[in-house]
Design a protein around this motif. Structure first.
Motif, short mmCIF file in Angstrom:
data_model
loop_
_atom_site.label_atom_id
_atom_site.label_comp_id
_atom_site.label_asym_id
_atom_site.label_seq_id
_atom_site.Cartn_x
_atom_site.Cartn_y
_atom_site.Cartn_z
N LYS A 262 -1.88 22.18 -6.76
CA LYS A 262 -2.29 20.80 -7.01
C LYS A 262 -2.53 20.13 -5.67
CE LYS A 262 -0.86 16.62 -9.58
NZ LYS A 262 -2.15 16.46 -10.29
N ASP A 264 -3.50 16.76 -3.94
CA ASP A 264 -3.53 15.32 -4.20
C ASP A 264 -3.68 14.52 -2.91
OD1 ASP A 264 -3.11 15.26 -6.98
OD2 ASP A 264 -0.93 15.25 -6.78
N GLN A 287 -6.18 22.23 -8.68
CA GLN A 287 -6.42 20.95 -9.34
C GLN A 287 -6.56 19.91 -8.23
OE1 GLN A 287 -3.38 19.65 -12.07
NE2 GLN A 287 -4.36 17.68 -12.47
N SER A 289 -7.56 15.89 -6.80
CA SER A 289 -7.75 14.48 -7.10
C SER A 289 -7.47 13.65 -5.86
CB SER A 289 -6.82 14.03 -8.24
OG SER A 289 -5.47 14.15 -7.86
N GLY A 290 -8.28 12.63 -5.63
CA GLY A 290 -8.02 11.63 -4.62
C GLY A 290 -8.18 12.07 -3.18
N THR A 313 -14.11 20.65 -7.58
CA THR A 313 -13.66 20.22 -8.90
C THR A 313 -12.49 21.11 -9.32
OG1 THR A 313 -15.25 21.70 -9.98
CG2 THR A 313 -15.94 19.40 -9.60
N SER A 314 -11.71 20.61 -10.24
CA SER A 314 -10.50 21.33 -10.66
C SER A 314 -10.86 22.56 -11.48
CB SER A 314 -9.60 20.40 -11.48
OG SER A 314 -9.17 19.30 -10.72
N THR A 317 -4.89 23.09 -14.26
CA THR A 317 -3.99 21.93 -14.20
C THR A 317 -2.60 22.43 -13.81
OG1 THR A 317 -3.49 22.09 -16.57
CG2 THR A 317 -5.27 20.60 -15.91
#
Length: 486
Positions: A262, A264, A287, A289-290, A313-314, A317
């Motif tokens: 992940k 982040d 995964q 994001s941000g 892109t992921s 998850t």
């Protein structure tokens, strides 16, 4: 402040201002938590031999100990020491077949010069506020297989925090990696640290068959001038958030062999191929994001080279079981610059993009929110009361009916809490062993550790908070369960 001396070690009963601060974060909070030598004797060491002597002078290999290190540790002052509670080696700091140890730099700082730190068959270890540089696997002198910090062979629950790890080149110059994890190493966090000037940042899993490692968290670290492995992940689960990656020259986060990571709110800058599966056709997943990608270049894809960009892109998850506060990626370079590395004052971030000084270790100031609140628990021993933990009177107390149990403070509406203070009754100080603090509303574990005292965690709004005693050395007696907003 010195009260006794044994084998050249000075026992300290008052913690140094720069001694181990804060609580473990990330995956190191799981599996019972990571508390290092909390509750044990504190000793000072100025040589590698004295570090080994401290380990070997304990009553057993799992007796808690905090070793405060000041000065330069090198080959000339690091010898093997023998004893029933240790298994050390010359020319490397060896934490082998032991548990419950904190190694923390204090005073003018702790520099491990050309000397690595090796963990093997060890658990519940904290390494904080130390600088390790120029560890070699070839040439002279050599130490720890060329790794600044290396873990292998059944290691669990390790928190490495506010360290600086650096080399002066790559494999051709005699160096290996800065932070390696392999051979069944689990529940590790690397936080607020600097890794720089190395061909290899580090790996999780030494080969495609070494797949029983992790989970691991990387947060608020600076990776600077690293060729590759920032990190390399073979299988397992990782969480990397609020890290600053600058001048990654060949490849960065390399997820392979089914690894899941992940990613982040990181800041990637002036780098190449910072995320993907590289040098193999055995895919890993991510995964995202941000994140911010600032002047990042991406190579073309091929059978053994699968960069995530140019528009990541992921592909999976990843569930994260612990609470954490995310800084916005735009402020990551500044917050990491202000907090990461040894000798930075152990400053951290609470997600506000502003460096925070460590929470004081003494009793909190402000209003004790437990006064006027309610309380309950799992059980109570005869003659004790749940209400005695919130009456402001340390001569009254609650005890569970056995050696473990839960005591809770509760309110009629949501109340914000970020610190608690567990005060033991006279005659029972030191009886509380391992514990965890739980948000009763959600079941989330806010903190874990051992021993009574002040406990800090990210500010949380809740209607009931649980202090769960998981182990004890005598009958627990909680005189006060104080709660504070800040």
């Amino acid at each position: 402040m010195a009260l006794a001396a044994t084998m050249g070690l000075t026992a300290l009963w008052m913690a140094d201002a720069q001694a181990a601060t804060g609580s473990a974060t990330g995956f190191a909070t799981q599996n019972g938590g990571t508390t290092g030598g909390a509750g044990g004797q504190t000793v000072r060491a100025t040589t590698g031999t004295q570090i080994h002597q401290a380990l070997c002078s304990r009553a057993s290999s799992n007796t808690p100990i905090i070793i405060e290190v000041e000065g330069t540790i090198n080959h000339g002052n690091t010898s093997k020491v023998s004893g029933s509670s240790c298994n050390t080696a010359a020319d490397v700091i060896e934490l082998k077949e032991i548990s419950n140890v904190t190694l923390v730099g204090v005073g003018r700082g702790a520099l491990f010069d050309q000397l690595g730190i090796h963990l093997r068959s060890a658990e519940n270890i904290i390494i904080q506020n130390v600088h390790v540089r120029n560890v070699k696997k070839s040439g002279s002198p050599t130490s720890n297989g060329g790794d600044a910090i290396g873990m292998e062979n059944n290691v669990s629950n390790v928190w490495v925090d506010h360290v600086t790890l650096e080399a002066s080149g790559g494999e051709s110059e005699g160096y290996d990696a800065l932070f390696d994890i392999k051979a069944n190493t689990k529940y590790v966090t690397l936080s607020y640290s600097i890794l720089r000037n190395s061909g290899r940042g580090g790996l999780v899993g030494s080969s495609d068959t070494d797949t029983n490692n992790g989970p691991i968290t990387f947060h608020h670290n600076l990776y600077e001038n690293i060729d590759s492995r920032a990190p390399l992940l073979r299988a397992g689960t990782a969480h990397t958030y609020n890290n600053h990656f600058r001048q990654i020259n060949s490849s960065g986060i390399n997820s392979r062999v089914g690894a899941r990571v992940k990613v982040d709110n990181n800041y990637f800058e002036d780098s190449k191929d910072v995320l993907g599966t590289f040098y193999t056709d055995k895919a890993g997943y991510w995964q995202v994001s941000g994140n911010i990608f600032d002047n990042v270049t991406w190579s073309s894809r091929s059978s053994d080279h699968n960069p995530a960009g140019p528009n990541p892109t992921s592909t999976t998850t990843v569930a994260i079981p612990y609470a954490y506060a995310l800084d916005n990626a735009s402020c990551v370079p500044s917050i990491v610059a202000a907090t990461a590395g040894a000798n930075k004052g152990l400053r951290v971030s609470d997600g506000s993009c502003t460096p925070q000084t460590p929470a004081p270790t003494g009793p909190p100031s402000g209003t004790n929110l437990s006064i006027g609140a309610g309380s309950d628990g799992s059980s109570k021993a005869s003659g004790t009361s749940y209400g005695d933990v919130r009456d402001g009177d340390t001569s009254t107390y609650w005890s569970p009916s056995g050696s473990t149990g839960r005591i809770s403070i509760k309110w009629g509406s949501g109340t914000t809490v970020s610190r608690i203070n567990i005060v033991e009754a006279a005659g029972a100080v030191g009886n509380i062993g391992s514990w965890r603090v739980v948000n009763h509303d959600t079941g989330a574990v806010l903190a874990s550790g051992s021993g009574a005292g002040v406990i800090s965690f990210p500010a949380t709004t809740l209607s009931k908070i649980n202090f769960e005693i998981l182990g004890s050395s005598g009958t627990p007696r909680v005189a006060e369960f104080e709660t504070y907003a800040g």
